[in-house]
Scaffold this motif. Structure first.
Motif, short mmCIF file in Angstrom:
data_model
loop_
_atom_site.label_atom_id
_atom_site.label_comp_id
_atom_site.label_asym_id
_atom_site.label_seq_id
_atom_site.Cartn_x
_atom_site.Cartn_y
_atom_site.Cartn_z
N ALA A 11 4.95 5.89 10.65
CA ALA A 11 5.72 5.83 9.40
C ALA A 11 6.76 4.71 9.45
CB ALA A 11 6.39 7.18 9.14
N GLU A 12 7.47 4.61 10.56
CA GLU A 12 8.48 3.56 10.69
C GLU A 12 7.86 2.17 10.65
OE1 GLU A 12 10.64 4.48 14.21
OE2 GLU A 12 11.87 6.02 13.25
N ALA A 13 6.72 2.02 11.33
CA ALA A 13 6.06 0.71 11.36
C ALA A 13 5.53 0.32 9.98
CB ALA A 13 4.91 0.73 12.38
N VAL A 14 4.98 1.29 9.26
CA VAL A 14 4.46 1.03 7.92
C VAL A 14 5.59 0.63 6.97
CG1 VAL A 14 3.44 2.15 5.90
CG2 VAL A 14 2.42 2.49 8.15
N LYS A 45 0.83 -1.19 0.00
CA LYS A 45 0.00 0.00 0.00
C LYS A 45 0.87 1.25 0.00
CE LYS A 45 -3.86 -2.07 2.58
NZ LYS A 45 -3.26 -3.41 2.72
N VAL A 46 0.28 2.34 -0.47
CA VAL A 46 0.92 3.65 -0.40
C VAL A 46 0.20 4.48 0.65
CG1 VAL A 46 1.46 5.78 -1.62
CG2 VAL A 46 1.64 3.58 -2.82
N TRP A 47 0.95 4.92 1.66
CA TRP A 47 0.41 5.72 2.75
C TRP A 47 0.82 7.18 2.57
CZ3 TRP A 47 -1.28 3.51 7.82
CH2 TRP A 47 -1.43 2.12 7.77
N PHE A 48 -0.07 8.08 2.91
CA PHE A 48 0.23 9.51 2.96
C PHE A 48 0.00 9.94 4.39
CE2 PHE A 48 -0.52 14.02 2.66
CZ PHE A 48 0.18 14.47 1.54
N ILE A 49 1.09 10.26 5.11
CA ILE A 49 1.01 10.53 6.55
C ILE A 49 1.46 11.96 6.82
CG2 ILE A 49 1.74 9.83 8.85
CD1 ILE A 49 2.42 7.08 7.68
N THR A 50 0.61 12.75 7.44
CA THR A 50 1.00 14.11 7.82
C THR A 50 1.61 14.09 9.22
OG1 THR A 50 -1.11 14.76 8.84
CG2 THR A 50 -0.90 15.01 6.44
N TYR A 69 15.19 2.65 4.21
CA TYR A 69 14.13 2.06 3.38
C TYR A 69 14.19 2.65 1.97
CZ TYR A 69 12.28 0.65 7.94
OH TYR A 69 12.12 0.11 9.19
N PRO A 70 15.24 2.35 1.22
CA PRO A 70 15.40 2.94 -0.12
C PRO A 70 14.25 2.55 -1.05
CG PRO A 70 16.95 1.12 0.21
CD PRO A 70 16.33 1.41 1.55
N GLY A 71 13.71 3.56 -1.73
CA GLY A 71 12.62 3.33 -2.67
C GLY A 71 11.25 3.25 -2.04
N GLN A 72 11.18 3.23 -0.71
CA GLN A 72 9.88 3.09 -0.05
C GLN A 72 9.31 4.41 0.47
OE1 GLN A 72 11.17 -0.81 2.37
NE2 GLN A 72 9.08 -0.20 2.87
N VAL A 73 10.16 5.41 0.65
CA VAL A 73 9.71 6.62 1.33
C VAL A 73 9.97 7.86 0.48
CG1 VAL A 73 11.88 6.77 2.61
CG2 VAL A 73 9.86 7.97 3.47
N LEU A 74 9.01 8.76 0.48
CA LEU A 74 9.12 10.05 -0.20
C LEU A 74 8.86 11.15 0.82
CD1 LEU A 74 9.29 11.77 -2.83
CD2 LEU A 74 6.78 11.54 -2.97
N PRO A 75 9.92 11.83 1.31
CA PRO A 75 9.71 12.95 2.23
C PRO A 75 9.13 14.14 1.47
CG PRO A 75 11.96 12.10 2.36
CD PRO A 75 11.35 11.55 1.11
N LEU A 76 8.11 14.77 2.04
CA LEU A 76 7.47 15.92 1.42
C LEU A 76 7.28 17.03 2.44
CD1 LEU A 76 4.68 14.06 -0.60
CD2 LEU A 76 6.67 15.22 -1.58
N ALA A 117 8.52 -0.68 7.83
CA ALA A 117 8.99 -2.00 8.25
C ALA A 117 8.04 -3.10 7.79
CB ALA A 117 9.16 -2.04 9.76
N HIS A 118 6.77 -2.76 7.65
CA HIS A 118 5.75 -3.69 7.18
C HIS A 118 5.89 -3.97 5.68
CE1 HIS A 118 1.90 -5.76 7.41
NE2 HIS A 118 1.40 -5.01 6.46
N GLY A 119 6.68 -3.12 4.99
CA GLY A 119 6.90 -3.31 3.57
C GLY A 119 6.12 -2.39 2.66
N ASP A 120 5.30 -1.52 3.24
CA ASP A 120 4.53 -0.58 2.45
C ASP A 120 5.37 0.66 2.13
OD1 ASP A 120 2.35 -2.24 2.42
OD2 ASP A 120 1.29 -1.21 4.04
N ARG A 121 4.81 1.53 1.30
CA ARG A 121 5.50 2.77 0.92
C ARG A 121 4.80 3.96 1.56
NH1 ARG A 121 5.24 2.03 -5.43
NH2 ARG A 121 3.24 1.10 -4.82
N VAL A 122 5.58 5.02 1.80
CA VAL A 122 5.07 6.15 2.56
C VAL A 122 5.46 7.48 1.93
CG1 VAL A 122 5.07 7.35 4.78
CG2 VAL A 122 5.16 4.85 4.73
#
Length: 297
Positions: free
Chosen positions: A19-22, A3-8, A46-53, A24-29
């Motif tokens: 964010a860390e748990a998601v 899944k792709v999560w958008f977390i504020t 977590y290379p490729g899994q996270v996009l800081p915005l 580690a679960h293998g999802d993207r954030v």
């Protein structure tokens, strides 16, 4: 399927734990924050899994840009978590105009705007989960927290109405209502209005409680685990209370509200017009009940 999560508000506190748990679960954030520097270490881990915005939820153009950037990068948003928020304690009359606006902008108008920006994408996907991080203070009010809890009560109402609108679209909404958790909500994220004479046993007591030896019971890591499980549940609740403290507070409040409701029932019913009938037997009442049945599908 990942899944792709958008977390504020994902740079610290409950948002960071989630964010860390998601990840580690293998999802993207898509991890958003006003200051993204604390998120840099997640890029290496977590290379490729996270996009800081960079995102201040009170700035409308930043909201829509961050959502658009997340969609452009990941292609979709499966889970929205409106977590960004700040607390403030003081007497209602003591808050400055700026403090009042700041609470409503950050804790109510911001989550509403982020939600409104994301929902069209979920509608087109015909799927999505929205977690609004509210508070037990969005169900039960306490002295000294009038501005914070006004925003959270509003968020709870918005979320409940939204859940009825979007359920037929494959979108599920849950208002997550924690009690005290071991984050910096009552620390660095808490500000105070000046003390006012006359509130020593109410507002000032609450201020002393938060700034003293208050040790919350809730574990952010366990809350994160619960929320990951929540988004996979086929029938998520509209309201989810987290923590035994919150559960105890809500139970007592519900009992008191029910007793007050019953005590004043004769006055409540006395205001109907003489020719009024049971509302649930009317066409409007039956239509409303039909909508409730649709909500539960």
């Amino acid at each position: 399927m990942t899944k792709v999560w958008f977390i504020t508000g994902s740079s610290r506190g409950l948002g960071r734990s989630l964010a860390e748990a998601v990840l580690a679960h293998g999802d993207r954030v898509a991890a958003t924050a006003r200051n993204t520097e604390p998120l840099n270490n997640l890029l290496d881990k977590y290379p490729g899994q996270v996009l800081p915005l960079k995102l201040d939820v009170t700035v409308r153009n930043q909201v829509h840009k961050a959502v658009a950037d997340a969609i452009a990068h990941f292609g979709r948003i499966d889970v929205l978590v409106n977590n960004a928020g700040v607390g403030i304690t003081g007497a209602a009359e003591a808050f400055t105009d700026e403090q009042v606006r700041s609470q409503l902008d950050t804790n109510l108008y911001g989550p509403i705007e982020v939600t409104r920006a994301v929902v069209p994408h979920m509608r087109r996907q015909q799927s999505g989960r929205i977690l609004q991080i509210s508070s037990i203070g969005g169900r039960v009010a306490g002295a000294g927290l009038s501005m914070y809890q006004s925003a959270k009560f509003g968020l709870s109402g918005f979320s409940e109405a939204l859940s009825k609108e979007v359920a037929p679209l494959g979108i599920r909404v849950t208002c997550v209502e924690p009690g005290g958790f071991r984050t910096d909500w009552a620390g660095a994220s808490m500000t105070f209005a000046p003390s006012v004479e006359g509130y020593e046993t109410t507002v000032d007591w609450m201020r002393g409680f938060f700034s003293g030896d208050f040790v919350p019971m809730g574990d952010p890591a366990k809350a994160a685990k619960a929320m990951i499980g929540l988004v996979d549940h086929p029938e998520p609740p509209v309201h989810l209370v987290l923590g035994s403290e919150a559960a105890g507070i809500l139970k007592l409040a519900d009992e008191a509200r029910k007793a007050e409701f019953e005590k004043w029932m004769s006055v409540t019913l006395s205001t109907d017009h003489d020719d009024a009938v049971n509302f649930l037997d009317t066409a409007a009442g039956k239509a409303l009940m039909n909508l409730k049945a649709i909500d539960k599908r």
